[in-house]
Design a protein around this motif. Structure first.
Motif, mmCIF file in Angstrom:
data_model
loop_
_atom_site.group_PDB
_atom_site.id
_atom_site.type_symbol
_atom_site.label_atom_id
_atom_site.label_comp_id
_atom_site.label_asym_id
_atom_site.label_seq_id
_atom_site.Cartn_x
_atom_site.Cartn_y
_atom_site.Cartn_z
ATOM 1 N N VAL A 139 0.810 -1.223 0.000
ATOM 2 C CA VAL A 139 0.000 0.000 0.000
ATOM 3 C C VAL A 139 0.843 1.273 0.000
ATOM 4 O O VAL A 139 0.356 2.348 -0.326
ATOM 5 C CB VAL A 139 -0.967 0.022 1.211
ATOM 6 C CG1 VAL A 139 -2.037 -1.041 1.060
ATOM 7 C CG2 VAL A 139 -0.223 -0.152 2.537
ATOM 8 N N SER A 140 2.129 1.132 0.339
ATOM 9 C CA SER A 140 2.977 2.327 0.392
ATOM 10 C C SER A 140 4.449 1.930 0.331
ATOM 11 O O SER A 140 4.832 0.882 0.852
ATOM 12 C CB SER A 140 2.701 3.103 1.684
ATOM 13 O OG SER A 140 3.573 4.211 1.814
ATOM 14 N N LEU A 195 9.444 -3.686 -6.025
ATOM 15 C CA LEU A 195 8.019 -3.662 -5.679
ATOM 16 C C LEU A 195 7.343 -2.403 -6.186
ATOM 17 O O LEU A 195 7.998 -1.382 -6.401
ATOM 18 C CB LEU A 195 7.838 -3.735 -4.157
ATOM 19 C CG LEU A 195 8.251 -5.019 -3.442
ATOM 20 C CD1 LEU A 195 8.135 -4.819 -1.937
ATOM 21 C CD2 LEU A 195 7.412 -6.201 -3.894
ATOM 22 N N LYS A 196 6.011 -2.491 -6.351
ATOM 23 C CA LYS A 196 5.216 -1.297 -6.640
ATOM 24 C C LYS A 196 3.900 -1.385 -5.876
ATOM 25 O O LYS A 196 3.470 -2.479 -5.482
ATOM 26 C CB LYS A 196 4.971 -1.126 -8.142
ATOM 27 C CG LYS A 196 4.222 -2.242 -8.810
ATOM 28 C CD LYS A 196 4.061 -1.954 -10.300
ATOM 29 C CE LYS A 196 3.219 -3.009 -11.014
ATOM 30 N NZ LYS A 196 3.835 -4.330 -10.993
ATOM 31 N N VAL A 197 3.275 -0.238 -5.642
ATOM 32 C CA VAL A 197 2.013 -0.210 -4.895
ATOM 33 C C VAL A 197 0.975 -1.049 -5.654
ATOM 34 O O VAL A 197 0.830 -0.945 -6.858
ATOM 35 C CB VAL A 197 1.520 1.242 -4.727
ATOM 36 C CG1 VAL A 197 0.120 1.261 -4.125
ATOM 37 C CG2 VAL A 197 2.487 2.024 -3.844
ATOM 38 N N GLY A 198 0.292 -1.918 -4.893
ATOM 39 C CA GLY A 198 -0.711 -2.797 -5.502
ATOM 40 C C GLY A 198 -0.236 -4.230 -5.655
ATOM 41 O O GLY A 198 -1.048 -5.137 -5.840
ATOM 42 N N ASP A 199 1.088 -4.450 -5.583
ATOM 43 C CA ASP A 199 1.629 -5.816 -5.707
ATOM 44 C C ASP A 199 1.161 -6.689 -4.538
ATOM 45 O O ASP A 199 1.064 -6.218 -3.401
ATOM 46 C CB ASP A 199 3.169 -5.788 -5.710
ATOM 47 C CG ASP A 199 3.749 -5.346 -7.037
ATOM 48 O OD1 ASP A 199 2.965 -5.175 -7.990
ATOM 49 O OD2 ASP A 199 4.977 -5.167 -7.128
ATOM 50 N N ILE A 200 0.866 -7.947 -4.844
ATOM 51 C CA ILE A 200 0.572 -8.935 -3.802
ATOM 52 C C ILE A 200 1.856 -9.710 -3.527
ATOM 53 O O ILE A 200 2.459 -10.256 -4.454
ATOM 54 C CB ILE A 200 -0.548 -9.904 -4.243
ATOM 55 C CG1 ILE A 200 -1.815 -9.131 -4.617
ATOM 56 C CG2 ILE A 200 -0.836 -10.918 -3.137
ATOM 57 C CD1 ILE A 200 -2.445 -8.351 -3.480
ATOM 58 N N VAL A 201 2.283 -9.718 -2.266
ATOM 59 C CA VAL A 201 3.565 -10.356 -1.922
ATOM 60 C C VAL A 201 3.379 -11.379 -0.800
ATOM 61 O O VAL A 201 2.508 -11.227 0.062
ATOM 62 C CB VAL A 201 4.627 -9.314 -1.486
ATOM 63 C CG1 VAL A 201 5.041 -8.442 -2.642
ATOM 64 C CG2 VAL A 201 4.120 -8.460 -0.329
ATOM 65 N N ASP A 202 4.199 -12.429 -0.861
ATOM 66 C CA ASP A 202 4.249 -13.419 0.218
ATOM 67 C C ASP A 202 5.336 -13.010 1.195
ATOM 68 O O ASP A 202 6.442 -12.631 0.785
ATOM 69 C CB ASP A 202 4.571 -14.810 -0.339
ATOM 70 C CG ASP A 202 3.413 -15.392 -1.127
ATOM 71 O OD1 ASP A 202 2.254 -15.072 -0.799
ATOM 72 O OD2 ASP A 202 3.652 -16.148 -2.084
ATOM 73 N N THR A 203 5.024 -13.082 2.484
ATOM 74 C CA THR A 203 5.982 -12.661 3.514
ATOM 75 C C THR A 203 5.932 -13.619 4.706
ATOM 76 O O THR A 203 5.015 -14.421 4.843
ATOM 77 C CB THR A 203 5.671 -11.244 4.034
ATOM 78 O OG1 THR A 203 4.371 -11.253 4.653
ATOM 79 C CG2 THR A 203 5.680 -10.216 2.915
ATOM 80 N N TYR A 258 12.886 3.361 3.395
ATOM 81 C CA TYR A 258 13.378 2.286 4.257
ATOM 82 C C TYR A 258 12.595 0.981 4.132
ATOM 83 O O TYR A 258 12.951 -0.020 4.755
ATOM 84 C CB TYR A 258 13.382 2.742 5.723
ATOM 85 C CG TYR A 258 12.054 3.277 6.218
ATOM 86 C CD1 TYR A 258 11.074 2.418 6.713
ATOM 87 C CD2 TYR A 258 11.782 4.642 6.177
ATOM 88 C CE1 TYR A 258 9.864 2.902 7.163
ATOM 89 C CE2 TYR A 258 10.573 5.143 6.627
ATOM 90 C CZ TYR A 258 9.616 4.270 7.119
ATOM 91 O OH TYR A 258 8.408 4.754 7.555
ATOM 92 N N GLY A 259 11.535 0.965 3.338
ATOM 93 C CA GLY A 259 10.799 -0.291 3.206
ATOM 94 C C GLY A 259 9.454 -0.144 2.528
ATOM 95 O O GLY A 259 9.141 0.895 1.940
ATOM 96 N N ALA A 260 8.647 -1.215 2.623
ATOM 97 C CA ALA A 260 7.319 -1.254 2.003
ATOM 98 C C ALA A 260 6.287 -1.630 3.056
ATOM 99 O O ALA A 260 6.500 -2.547 3.844
ATOM 100 C CB ALA A 260 7.303 -2.261 0.857
ATOM 101 N N PHE A 261 5.148 -0.894 3.062
ATOM 102 C CA PHE A 261 4.058 -1.222 3.970
ATOM 103 C C PHE A 261 3.068 -2.123 3.236
ATOM 104 O O PHE A 261 2.662 -1.821 2.113
ATOM 105 C CB PHE A 261 3.366 0.045 4.465
ATOM 106 C CG PHE A 261 4.168 0.788 5.500
ATOM 107 C CD1 PHE A 261 4.082 0.429 6.842
ATOM 108 C CD2 PHE A 261 5.028 1.813 5.136
ATOM 109 C CE1 PHE A 261 4.837 1.088 7.803
ATOM 110 C CE2 PHE A 261 5.787 2.474 6.089
ATOM 111 C CZ PHE A 261 5.692 2.110 7.421
ATOM 112 N N VAL A 262 2.710 -3.229 3.912
ATOM 113 C CA VAL A 262 1.853 -4.245 3.307
ATOM 114 C C VAL A 262 0.597 -4.409 4.157
ATOM 115 O O VAL A 262 0.681 -4.601 5.375
ATOM 116 C CB VAL A 262 2.596 -5.594 3.215
ATOM 117 C CG1 VAL A 262 1.675 -6.696 2.713
ATOM 118 C CG2 VAL A 262 3.812 -5.462 2.297
#
Length: 364
Positions: free
Chosen positions: A142-143, A179-187, A147-151
């Protein structure tokens, strides 16, 4: 006003002039009277915690104004949803019927604060049970920050993938590289702090760390082949596996040749062979050697050039203390000035020049 043509309504006569044949009517006067009556009824039912149904009257950047029946209340943007809301118009439009909860009511000033998200439980209340450390979860980016990506893992619950937790091998300078906003990622859940509403997530942990298996895959002494990825002053980097490069230090390129810069010998992109010398998993260092593919010629020197052996060599350097003779590629011997015959009064080295071919005897 054209929308009113042909419709029937009740009106109040506010002015009548028989002589002029003029009658002034007001629809608003009746609406205001109805609204005041409705307002009185609504005020009786207003109290903190009450749940009411109203309609969206106006939308601003900071929230929604809800008509509760003769009185308006504000749903602030932060009370619309447990999740992120960019603008209130993303969720509601003017005229929408919504259920709201009264958060605060100032009877004297007739101000009503409303909430929509408070009708459902805070998702963070059960986050620790739902997302234990080590659990694999999917979410939507989402952002992105430096320093990183908010999921978003569910509405109202977001986790942070720090830039250092995105790849085992790649050096990610900014999350937008992968990464880009909207991507679905496994964590993987690395840590959770419900009090501060923070979840630490890792992307790289979904896959095994290649450095954990590299030692088994390429034990010391293994001969590998790869392309030169980079050339520096101190050596060359050879691509081994995806994201893992091995370093051949300049001192491990040749047994005998004096190399000032690796670019004298190799080019970027060139395919080369090397031997695995050492793997430092903790510091993620992979040491390779090229000269180790062949035997060290100095191991044979004592046999090949025993004391007393006559040799022929080329003068490579003339110094104050003697001559350097190249006996074979990379192998040089020193003829000390004290071992050179000549005019005692002059300089015995003056009779020699670089590239002269001379004979000598091995002393030691």
């Amino acid at each position: 006003m054209n929308a009113l043509i042909g419709t029937e309504h009740e009106f109040k006569i506010v002015k009548y002039n028989k002589r002029r044949g003029n009658i002034v009517l007001s629809r608003r006067a009746i609406l205001e009277a109805e609204r005041m009556a409705l307002r009185e009824e609504t005020l009786k039912s207003l109290h903190e915690g009450a749940v009411l149904v109203g309609s969206v009257k106006n939308i601003t950047d900071y929230g929604l104004f809800i008509d509760l029946g003769g009185i308006d209340g504000l749903v602030h943007i932060t009370d619309m949803s447990w999740g992120r809301v960019g603008h209130p118009s993303e969720i509601h439009q003017v005229g929408d019927e919504v259920t709201v909860k009264i958060l605060n009511f100032d009877r004297e000033r007739e101000r009503v604060s409303l909430g929509i998200k408070q009708l459902t439980p805070d998702p963070w209340s059960k986050a620790e049970e739902k997302y234990p450390i080590g659990m694999k979860i999917s979410g939507r980016v989402v952002s992105l920050t430096d320093y990183g990506a908010f999921v978003e893992v569910e509405q109202g619950v977001e986790g942070l993938i720090h830039v250092s937790e995105m790849s085992w091998t790649r050096k990610i300078r900014h999350p937008s590289q992968i990464l880009k906003v909207g991507d679905i990622v496994d964590t993987i859940v690395l840590n959770i702090d419900v009090a501060r509403k923070r979840i630490s997530l890792g992307m790289k942990q979904v896959e095994p760390n290649p450095w954990d298996i590299i030692e088994e895959k390429y034990p010391v002494g293994t001969t590998i082949e790869g392309k030169i990825k980079n050339i520096t002053d101190f050596g060359i980097f050879i691509g081994i596996d995806e994201g893992i490069d091995g370093l051949v230090h300049i001192s491990d390129i040749s047994w005998t040749r004096r190399i000032k810069h690796p670019s004298e010998v190799y080019k970027k992109g060139q395919e080369v062979q090397a031997i695995v010398l050492n793997i430092d998993k903790e510091n993620e260092r992979f040491s390779l050697g090229i000269k180790q593919l062949t035997a060290d010629p100095w191991d044979e020197i004592p046999e090949k050039y025993k004391p007393g052996t006559r040799v022929t060599g080329t003068v490579t350097n003339v110094t104050d203390f003697g001559l350097f003779l190249e006996l074979e590629e990379g192998i040089e011997g020193l003829v000390h000035v004290s071992e050179i015959s000549g005019d005692r009064r002059g300089n015995p080295l003056a009779q020699f020049q670089v590239d002269d071919v001379i004979q000598a005897k091995v002393l030691n």
